[in-house]
Design a protein around this motif. Structure first.
Motif, PDB file in Angstrom:
ATOM      1  N   TYR A 179      12.568   1.853  15.006  1.00 16.75           N
ATOM      2  CA  TYR A 179      11.146   1.870  14.662  1.00 16.75           C
ATOM      3  C   TYR A 179      10.707   0.525  14.126  1.00 16.75           C
ATOM      4  CZ  TYR A 179       6.677   3.123  12.753  1.00 16.75           C
ATOM      5  OH  TYR A 179       5.332   3.150  12.498  1.00 16.75           O
ATOM      6  N   ASP A 180       9.632   0.004  14.682  1.00 14.52           N
ATOM      7  CA  ASP A 180       9.098  -1.276  14.227  1.00 14.52           C
ATOM      8  C   ASP A 180       7.579  -1.197  14.206  1.00 14.52           C
ATOM      9  OD1 ASP A 180       8.586  -3.926  13.649  1.00 14.52           O
ATOM     10  OD2 ASP A 180       9.260  -4.711  15.563  1.00 14.52           O
ATOM     11  N   GLN A 181       6.999  -1.351  13.029  1.00 15.59           N
ATOM     12  CA  GLN A 181       5.528  -1.470  12.964  1.00 15.59           C
ATOM     13  C   GLN A 181       5.204  -2.864  12.463  1.00 15.59           C
ATOM     14  OE1 GLN A 181       4.515   1.813  10.269  1.00 15.59           O
ATOM     15  NE2 GLN A 181       4.287   0.400   8.549  1.00 15.59           N
ATOM     16  N   TYR A 182       4.350  -3.543  13.216  1.00 16.02           N
ATOM     17  CA  TYR A 182       4.058  -4.946  12.913  1.00 16.02           C
ATOM     18  C   TYR A 182       2.545  -5.155  12.902  1.00 16.02           C
ATOM     19  CZ  TYR A 182       3.393  -9.916  13.739  1.00 16.02           C
ATOM     20  OH  TYR A 182       2.957 -11.219  13.655  1.00 16.02           O
ATOM     21  N   TYR A 183       2.022  -5.543  11.750  1.00 13.07           N
ATOM     22  CA  TYR A 183       0.595  -5.816  11.610  1.00 13.07           C
ATOM     23  C   TYR A 183       0.346  -7.311  11.705  1.00 13.07           C
ATOM     24  CZ  TYR A 183      -0.141  -1.071   9.853  1.00 13.07           C
ATOM     25  OH  TYR A 183      -0.219   0.284   9.735  1.00 13.07           O
ATOM     26  N   SER A 280      -7.345  -2.530  10.845  1.00  5.19           N
ATOM     27  CA  SER A 280      -6.105  -3.292  11.037  1.00  5.19           C
ATOM     28  C   SER A 280      -5.682  -3.281  12.499  1.00  5.19           C
ATOM     29  CB  SER A 280      -4.984  -2.666  10.216  1.00  5.19           C
ATOM     30  OG  SER A 280      -5.349  -2.591   8.878  1.00  5.19           O
TER      31      SER A 280
ATOM     32  N   GLN B 171       6.065   1.975   0.851  1.00  3.62           N
ATOM     33  CA  GLN B 171       5.590   1.850   2.222  1.00  3.62           C
ATOM     34  C   GLN B 171       4.464   2.827   2.547  1.00  3.62           C
ATOM     35  OE1 GLN B 171       8.835   2.553   4.916  1.00  3.62           O
ATOM     36  NE2 GLN B 171       7.550   2.561   6.734  1.00  3.62           N
ATOM     37  N   ASP B 175      -1.120  -0.579   2.511  1.00  2.00           N
ATOM     38  CA  ASP B 175      -1.839  -0.930   3.716  1.00  2.00           C
ATOM     39  C   ASP B 175      -1.070  -2.031   4.456  1.00  2.00           C
ATOM     40  OD1 ASP B 175      -3.980  -0.611   5.392  1.00  2.00           O
ATOM     41  OD2 ASP B 175      -5.168  -2.190   4.444  1.00  2.00           O
ATOM     42  N   ARG B 176      -1.032  -1.932   5.779  1.00  2.00           N
ATOM     43  CA  ARG B 176      -0.432  -2.972   6.612  1.00  2.00           C
ATOM     44  C   ARG B 176       0.973  -3.362   6.183  1.00  2.00           C
ATOM     45  NH1 ARG B 176      -3.665  -7.734   6.134  1.00  2.00           N
ATOM     46  NH2 ARG B 176      -5.028  -6.817   4.570  1.00  2.00           N
ATOM     47  N   PHE B 177       1.819  -2.372   5.958  1.00  2.00           N
ATOM     48  CA  PHE B 177       3.200  -2.643   5.563  1.00  2.00           C
ATOM     49  C   PHE B 177       4.014  -3.004   6.801  1.00  2.00           C
ATOM     50  CE2 PHE B 177       7.487  -1.392   4.081  1.00  2.00           C
ATOM     51  CZ  PHE B 177       7.499  -2.102   2.886  1.00  2.00           C
ATOM     52  N   GLN B 178       4.697  -4.139   6.750  1.00  2.00           N
ATOM     53  CA  GLN B 178       5.554  -4.535   7.872  1.00  2.00           C
ATOM     54  C   GLN B 178       6.893  -3.821   7.717  1.00  2.00           C
ATOM     55  OE1 GLN B 178       3.867  -6.030   9.927  1.00  2.00           O
ATOM     56  NE2 GLN B 178       2.757  -7.792   9.127  1.00  2.00           N
ATOM     57  N   TYR B 179       7.333  -3.151   8.767  1.00  2.00           N
ATOM     58  CA  TYR B 179       8.563  -2.371   8.634  1.00  2.00           C
ATOM     59  C   TYR B 179       9.314  -2.334   9.954  1.00  2.00           C
ATOM     60  CZ  TYR B 179      11.853   1.285   7.618  1.00  2.00           C
ATOM     61  OH  TYR B 179      13.022   1.971   7.442  1.00  2.00           O
ATOM     62  N   ASP B 180      10.587  -2.630   9.900  1.00  2.00           N
ATOM     63  CA  ASP B 180      11.429  -2.592  11.101  1.00  2.00           C
ATOM     64  C   ASP B 180      12.796  -2.035  10.730  1.00  2.00           C
ATOM     65  OD1 ASP B 180      12.672  -3.009  13.524  1.00  2.00           O
ATOM     66  OD2 ASP B 180      12.703  -5.183  13.386  1.00  2.00           O
TER      67      ASP B 180
END
Lengths: 445, 445
Positions: A179-183, A280, B171, B175-180
């Motif tokens: 899982y990767d979320q990238y803003y 966002s 997390q 807001d807009r937390f980068q997570y991988d």
């Protein structure tokens, strides 16, 4: 074969998927968190107009609804670039006759819901997915009155967008979930250019307007009512940013100086800027997308991307068409269908995510760059003379549904490498507009 | 200055952090999900022995506890490589006198908890973090009896490891937390080589043993009781894999053929293999690590990495030392401390994550490769003759706490590029062991 399909999310992709599956003889129930946008006023102010292009069109044609949709589309044949110095430039998207289509998300979604219901889908509004029990194959929803409703499922699709509740339930109950979320550090805000007093368009109608300003940009897409929906892509922090433009005076001064022509067409700028939400921009990559023969993610829920290639919806619609073709190929054997769906679409989802991120730099910065524009002109000529051998990256993605996104990404990169030494020559004054020069490029492909 | 510090997680990093903060005059409360491992039997079978090296040692020395810890360490001066053909090879980790230390996670953690309590920390066991209210600055825990306990906090640290509950609360409400989170397709399982009948080591004591086999590997680290803790890093699926070795017969045949010498020293292989859990290997990258002046992630909770560089604990200990130095620099101004802590450590956390992933390929595959071993020999010689100009990447990470991980990563990449043309020469028969040749390399740095 399963008889009953459950879909979470009645957005663009969930609705089109219902149409496809209804046509295949499945009984479809759709659960949507929000109310029915055909009956209530939708929350305005956070949509980017959509650009429907060939991949999406092909998926709509396949189920025979493109003619109906075409009524709410406005063709855009190229980019109309508003430079900072007041000059403008025009860059065609493709060859003569190739164009993309501006369409309102709300209008399109309402039409697709109507068509889904006409194909037999049952849409349940105000149903918010709270929990999925994968073993018992049941879903808990909170309904409008915050009562809990439990529904069983045989085959489930999560088409509930970038912040998918179905994906979260899948992820939380899956070992080793990637899982990767990238803003990105930019947000967007919807603004508006109204029609003229006589209802006509105040700028060129059949184009996507861009005000590229290096680190930020404004775009505008036409609506059928003569207005343009504008979107400002802007840093959250820094100078200038959403944080720094904190009063009407600063806002007006900034727009007057940097978007002079647009500013004069935006009478409600202050109201819109300070009342519309700042949204966002996230890219989500995950894996796996499926669970055996019982579940798949589709559309943004599987692969949320940034909007800079105009492919989010088109990619989701293509997901539906690919899935449908596999239903035919595997004769309703869902284990085989979902497995190949994932194998085919995961690399393409990753590719369009990368292409979309890259295109942000192109749109906000490079379209105002001389070398870049020159390269686009040369590539357009190459495409005209050697349509099989040279297809510009943008055309591969936008006008060539036969080319997979993953293939477009790798071919685009190779072509760009081929071009660079020739661009050095051109920027040093070489004459490129002759067959000998263009043949030298083609020989490198 | 804040008086009260709350730490979630009494593992290695949480315990060392308590010692540092206690020394600085803070009142420290630590909440730990598990019971007190000093009083109850710990769940065996899922630990990889730790390799304590210079970064970790420096952080322990700073608070004066290294001499105490040294008693439970066994020096390992190099890699002892057990090849598939039955031959073996030895590769020193650094220069004469440089070594890493095998230490049991349980032993070390127990000692650190004792020392933390001696410095005044109050450790609350059986407290599982369920929710954090960032505005009200309070934490809900479930205690041993599943009662809910609510505690206020002034300054909070999340040192609760790769699957951090504190990070999840951070997390979910950011807001807009980068997570991988990225899992490799390999798991690991703990196995054991017991001491000989007379209590002695059955293999070379002062080395880290590796059985590199291309797509998988076995390693063994010495324990003070004469045993070795072995770890098998193995694919989850495929042939061979944890899935494919599904009975004792297949297991014995596989180990006999592929780890012949180790197999003869593992009398309980079957029991251990089928009863010890198979664990996953995750890399977690996230951002931000902090909230204003009230919260920071530290250790694995901030940057979970794979264990192949032996730096997980060392990096977490270095986090503590860096944070402590900033308390001095900014005189207890926690807004400034946490902001610079994040600015310094985030790039280093990303760098060691990348280095650790790269090292898996090196350990399981390249250490059996002729060219790779030759390059290591040449780099060792370069380091001996030009200790300032050439430090091998491994030594930068392991024996040079003055070099940041991010710097080690970029210098290591540059050095490798410099080496490649010279390695081509060497593999074609060039004589490298002379000053002229080595000077040519150094001239390129």
């Amino acid at each position: 074969m399963k008889k009953n399909v459950t879909i979470i999310g009645a957005g663009l992709v969930g609705s089109l998927l219902s149409i496809y599956l209804g046509r295949r003889g499945y009984k479809v129930n759709v659960y949507e968190r929000r109310g029915d946008m055909r009956r209530t006023e939708i929350t305005a102010g956070r949509s980017i107009n959509l650009a429907l292009s060939d991949r999406g069109i092909r998926a709509l044609e396949e189920v025979g609804i493109m003619e109906e949709i075409r009524k709410i589309c406005i063709p855009m044949h190229g980019r109309f670039i508003h430079n900072a110095d007041g000059s403008s430039a025009y860059q065609a998207y493709g060859k003569e006759g190739q164009y993309i289509n501006s369409v309102s998300r709300g209008e399109l979604n309402r039409k697709l819901m109507d068509l889904a219901e006409a194909k037999g889908a049952n849409i349940h509004f105000h149903h918010s997915c709270r929990h999925i029990d994968w073993k018992e194959r049941c879903i808990e929803f909170d309904n409008r009155d915050n009562d809990q409703v439990v529904e069983n499922f045989e085959l489930l699709f999560g088409s509930d967008g970038a912040y998918s509740a179905a994906r979260l339930q899948h992820q939380l109950q899956h070992d080793r979930f990637q899982y990767d979320q990238y803003y990105i550090d930019f947000g967007y805000k919807e603004l508006r250019i109204p029609p003229a007093a006589d209802g006509s368009f105040q700028m060129e109608k059949n184009a996507l307007h861009i005000w590229p300003r290096g680190n930020y940009m404004l775009i505008a897409l036409p609506n059928v009512d003569g207005s343009f929906t504008c979107t400002l892509f802007f840093p959250f922090e820094g100078e200038p940013s959403f944080a720094s433009l904190d009063n009407k005076e600063k806002l007006d001064k900034f727009f007057r100086e940097n978007f002079t022509d647009a500013y004069s067409l935006m009478p409600d700028l202050g109201d819109e800027f300070f009342h519309n939400p700042t949204s966002s921009l996230v890219t989500v990559r995950c894996y796996p997308w499926i669970r055996e023969d019982q579940f798949a993610l589709i559309g943004d829920a599987a692969h949320a991307i940034v909007p800079f290639f105009g492919q989010g919806m088109n990619c989701g619609f293509e997901d539906c068409a690919v899935l449908d073709a596999l239903i035919g190929k595997y004769d309703h054997d869902w284990g085989a269908i979902l497995s190949e769906y994932q194998a085919l679409r995961k690399p393409d989802g990753d590719a369009i995510a990368e292409l979309a991120l890259n295109n942000f730099v192109e749109m906000r910065d490079k379209v105002a760059d001389k070398r870049f524009l020159q390269q686009k002109r040369i590539e357009a000529k190459l495409h005209l003379l050697y349509p099989e051998k040279w297809i510009p990256a943008y055309s591969q993605v936008t006008f060539s549904p036969g080319i997979r996104y993953s293939e477009a990404l790798s071919r685009g990169k190779s072509q760009d490498l081929v071009m660079q030494p020739f661009m050095d020559e051109v920027m040093n004054g070489a004459d490129w507009d002759n067959e000998a020069f263009l043949q030298r490029i083609i020989a490198k492909v």
